[in-house]
Design a protein around this motif. Structure first.
Motif, PDB file in Angstrom:
ATOM      1  N   PRO A  58      13.063 -29.933  12.911  1.00  0.00           N
ATOM      2  CA  PRO A  58      12.917 -30.667  14.170  1.00  0.00           C
ATOM      3  C   PRO A  58      12.533 -29.786  15.363  1.00  0.00           C
ATOM      4  O   PRO A  58      11.874 -30.247  16.286  1.00  0.00           O
ATOM      5  N   LEU A  59      12.942 -28.505  15.347  1.00  0.00           N
ATOM      6  CA  LEU A  59      12.521 -27.591  16.412  1.00  0.00           C
ATOM      7  C   LEU A  59      11.006 -27.437  16.391  1.00  0.00           C
ATOM      8  O   LEU A  59      10.348 -27.435  17.447  1.00  0.00           O
ATOM      9  N   ILE A  70      25.231 -39.245  23.818  1.00  0.00           N
ATOM     10  CA  ILE A  70      25.002 -40.233  22.755  1.00  0.00           C
ATOM     11  C   ILE A  70      24.923 -39.544  21.397  1.00  0.00           C
ATOM     12  O   ILE A  70      24.250 -38.525  21.236  1.00  0.00           O
ATOM     13  N   ASP A  71      25.607 -40.108  20.420  1.00  0.00           N
ATOM     14  CA  ASP A  71      25.546 -39.616  19.042  1.00  0.00           C
ATOM     15  C   ASP A  71      24.549 -40.464  18.258  1.00  0.00           C
ATOM     16  O   ASP A  71      24.795 -41.637  17.983  1.00  0.00           O
ATOM     17  N   ALA A  72      23.406 -39.865  17.907  1.00  0.00           N
ATOM     18  CA  ALA A  72      22.384 -40.582  17.136  1.00  0.00           C
ATOM     19  C   ALA A  72      22.265 -40.036  15.715  1.00  0.00           C
ATOM     20  O   ALA A  72      21.308 -40.347  15.010  1.00  0.00           O
ATOM     21  N   LEU A  78      19.858 -32.453  21.384  1.00  0.00           N
ATOM     22  CA  LEU A  78      20.531 -31.313  20.761  1.00  0.00           C
ATOM     23  C   LEU A  78      20.617 -31.559  19.260  1.00  0.00           C
ATOM     24  O   LEU A  78      21.128 -32.590  18.823  1.00  0.00           O
ATOM     25  N   HIS A  79      20.118 -30.627  18.473  1.00  0.00           N
ATOM     26  CA  HIS A  79      20.081 -30.764  17.018  1.00  0.00           C
ATOM     27  C   HIS A  79      20.809 -29.560  16.416  1.00  0.00           C
ATOM     28  O   HIS A  79      20.198 -28.532  16.107  1.00  0.00           O
ATOM     29  N   GLN A 101      25.814 -33.141  35.128  1.00  0.00           N
ATOM     30  CA  GLN A 101      24.676 -33.082  36.050  1.00  0.00           C
ATOM     31  C   GLN A 101      23.931 -34.415  36.116  1.00  0.00           C
ATOM     32  O   GLN A 101      22.958 -34.555  36.855  1.00  0.00           O
ATOM     33  N   GLY A 102      24.401 -35.372  35.317  1.00  0.00           N
ATOM     34  CA  GLY A 102      23.760 -36.685  35.298  1.00  0.00           C
ATOM     35  C   GLY A 102      22.653 -36.823  34.281  1.00  0.00           C
ATOM     36  O   GLY A 102      21.951 -37.836  34.252  1.00  0.00           O
ATOM     37  N   ARG A 103      22.509 -35.838  33.401  1.00  0.00           N
ATOM     38  CA  ARG A 103      21.463 -35.888  32.372  1.00  0.00           C
ATOM     39  C   ARG A 103      21.952 -36.662  31.149  1.00  0.00           C
ATOM     40  O   ARG A 103      23.144 -36.720  30.866  1.00  0.00           O
ATOM     41  N   ILE A 104      20.994 -37.223  30.408  1.00  0.00           N
ATOM     42  CA  ILE A 104      21.296 -37.935  29.166  1.00  0.00           C
ATOM     43  C   ILE A 104      21.155 -36.966  28.000  1.00  0.00           C
ATOM     44  O   ILE A 104      20.122 -36.302  27.847  1.00  0.00           O
ATOM     45  N   ILE A 105      22.192 -36.875  27.170  1.00  0.00           N
ATOM     46  CA  ILE A 105      22.203 -35.970  26.024  1.00  0.00           C
ATOM     47  C   ILE A 105      22.270 -36.791  24.743  1.00  0.00           C
ATOM     48  O   ILE A 105      23.098 -37.694  24.618  1.00  0.00           O
ATOM     49  N   VAL A 106      21.402 -36.461  23.779  1.00  0.00           N
ATOM     50  CA  VAL A 106      21.415 -37.139  22.483  1.00  0.00           C
ATOM     51  C   VAL A 106      21.578 -36.100  21.375  1.00  0.00           C
ATOM     52  O   VAL A 106      20.783 -35.166  21.266  1.00  0.00           O
ATOM     53  N   PHE A 107      22.635 -36.259  20.583  1.00  0.00           N
ATOM     54  CA  PHE A 107      22.824 -35.415  19.399  1.00  0.00           C
ATOM     55  C   PHE A 107      22.095 -36.058  18.226  1.00  0.00           C
ATOM     56  O   PHE A 107      22.237 -37.264  17.981  1.00  0.00           O
ATOM     57  N   THR A 108      21.316 -35.262  17.477  1.00  0.00           N
ATOM     58  CA  THR A 108      20.602 -35.777  16.311  1.00  0.00           C
ATOM     59  C   THR A 108      20.945 -34.957  15.073  1.00  0.00           C
ATOM     60  O   THR A 108      21.479 -33.857  15.152  1.00  0.00           O
ATOM     61  N   GLY A 109      20.614 -35.512  13.923  1.00  0.00           N
ATOM     62  CA  GLY A 109      20.882 -34.887  12.637  1.00  0.00           C
ATOM     63  C   GLY A 109      21.005 -35.955  11.585  1.00  0.00           C
ATOM     64  O   GLY A 109      21.022 -37.156  11.881  1.00  0.00           O
ATOM     65  N   THR A 110      21.066 -35.555  10.338  1.00  0.00           N
ATOM     66  CA  THR A 110      21.248 -36.518   9.255  1.00  0.00           C
ATOM     67  C   THR A 110      22.678 -37.064   9.285  1.00  0.00           C
ATOM     68  O   THR A 110      23.542 -36.528   9.996  1.00  0.00           O
ATOM     69  N   LYS A 111      22.920 -38.084   8.499  1.00  0.00           N
ATOM     70  CA  LYS A 111      24.258 -38.666   8.438  1.00  0.00           C
ATOM     71  C   LYS A 111      25.281 -37.633   7.976  1.00  0.00           C
ATOM     72  O   LYS A 111      26.371 -37.509   8.558  1.00  0.00           O
TER      73      LYS A 111
END
Length: 329
Positions: free
Chosen positions: A264-265, A236-238, A183-184, A209-219
């Motif tokens: 990123p899209l 997860i916050d990345a 997710l961005h 649902q048991g899925r892994i979610i990663v948030f992305t973006g600049t600092k």
């Protein structure tokens, strides 16, 4: 016109999404003129993206010219030995430099006044009111080089297969992830954004649902919302952790990618993963013009009042979390 052996420079010094929607013209040039050399003029930020496209022979960094004197800039430009420059993103300083260096063929839109004395091949077409996609419109500038018909969007989508995955490593904790959804939420102000609470709701449902979610973006983007990210072992916050090349690698490992109209899209579209873009219906920022190109792109559109500014998100509230969930694979 024979372009065999010619050195052709594509000038596009703006953002990631714009660059990715320009790369297909490199494919057309290389496929039609295999022995030509394709150079791409961009900036430091986009160089990792251009380097991943196999039909670009060399990247030229416009940032390297910034600290040079006029005399040094001219010398550096002449050393590139450019035969043809295509000004996809008009830049007056670049146009003047190419003219001063006596680059033989200088192609640009006729809708820039300074192109009348800096370009010797001017193409008349309008972007604002066109029904064509941005990647198709960029092909208009190839007409002086022999293009007779604008490629279909399906034909352009096929050129994304020449985009490769960078050979880099991911930080600990991200390298072993599989079957993830990225997710961005932000766009650096370049687009209308889906409400951040909708991203949080989506993340919560998928995590359960048991899925892994990663948030992305600049600092800096992450600092705007990271404290509000739902607490869950699968979320997860990345934000702020990845270089651009690492972001490309992470996206390539994802099963789903969700974002508004941002760079990123477009990366996700090129990589062929399930890409869910959330767009405004407002022209000219609708997906018909700016949608990501790729084999697995889904665009969801919210109704936006004509008075909305780019930083407003309320117009995209019509895109429900339920609608996005229906596109998740």
């Amino acid at each position: 016109m024979s372009l065999e052996g010619k050195r052709i420079l594509i000038s596009r010094t703006d953002s990631i999404g714009d660059v990715l929607l320009t790369l297909p013209i490199c494919s057309w040039l290389k496929e039609k003129h295999l022995k030509s050399s394709i150079l791409f003029l961009g900036n430091t930020y986009t160089s990792p993206i251009v380097d991943l496209y196999s039909f670009v022979d060399s990247f030229v960094n416009w940032d390297d010219f910034s600290s040079l004197s006029k005399k040094e800039k001219l010398k550096k430009w002449k050393e590139l030995d450019i035969d043809i420059i295509i000004h996809v993103f008009p830049n007056k300083k670049i146009a003047q430099l190419a003219k001063k260096a006596k680059t033989k063929i200088r192609i640009g839109t006729s809708h820039r006044l300074y192109h009348f004395w800096t370009c010797n091949k001017r193409v008349s077409f309008t972007r604002k009111k066109s029904d064509l996609h941005e990647s198709q419109l960029n092909h208009e500038l190839l007409r002086p080089l022999g293009l007779k018909e604008i490629p279909s969007l399906n034909a352009i989508i096929k050129t994304t297969k020449f985009f490769s995955i960078p050979k880099v490593s991911l930080p600990n904790g991200l390298s072993t992830l599989t079957d993830l959804t990225v997710l961005h939420p932000k766009s650096k102000g370049s687009a209308l954004e889906w409400p951040i609470d909708s991203y949080f709701e989506l993340a919560g449902v998928l995590a359960k649902q048991g899925r892994i979610i990663v948030f992305t973006g600049t600092k800096s983007e992450g600092e705007m919302f990271k404290k509000e990210i739902p607490k869950h072992k699968n979320i997860i916050d990345a934000t702020g952790l990845l270089s651009l090349s690492q972001l490309v690698l992470l996206i390539s490992k994802a099963k789903n990618f969700v974002a508004c109209s941002t760079g990123p899209l477009h990366i996700a579209g090129y990589l062929g993963i399930n890409t869910i873009g959330i767009y405004s219906s407002k022209r000219p920022i609708h997906p018909g013009r700016w949608g990501a190109i790729g084999s697995s792109v889904n665009n969801l559109v919210g109704d936006v009042d004509s008075s909305m500014k780019r930083e407003d998100s309320v117009g995209l509230e019509g895109v429900s979390v339920k609608k996005v969930l229906e596109k998740i694979v």
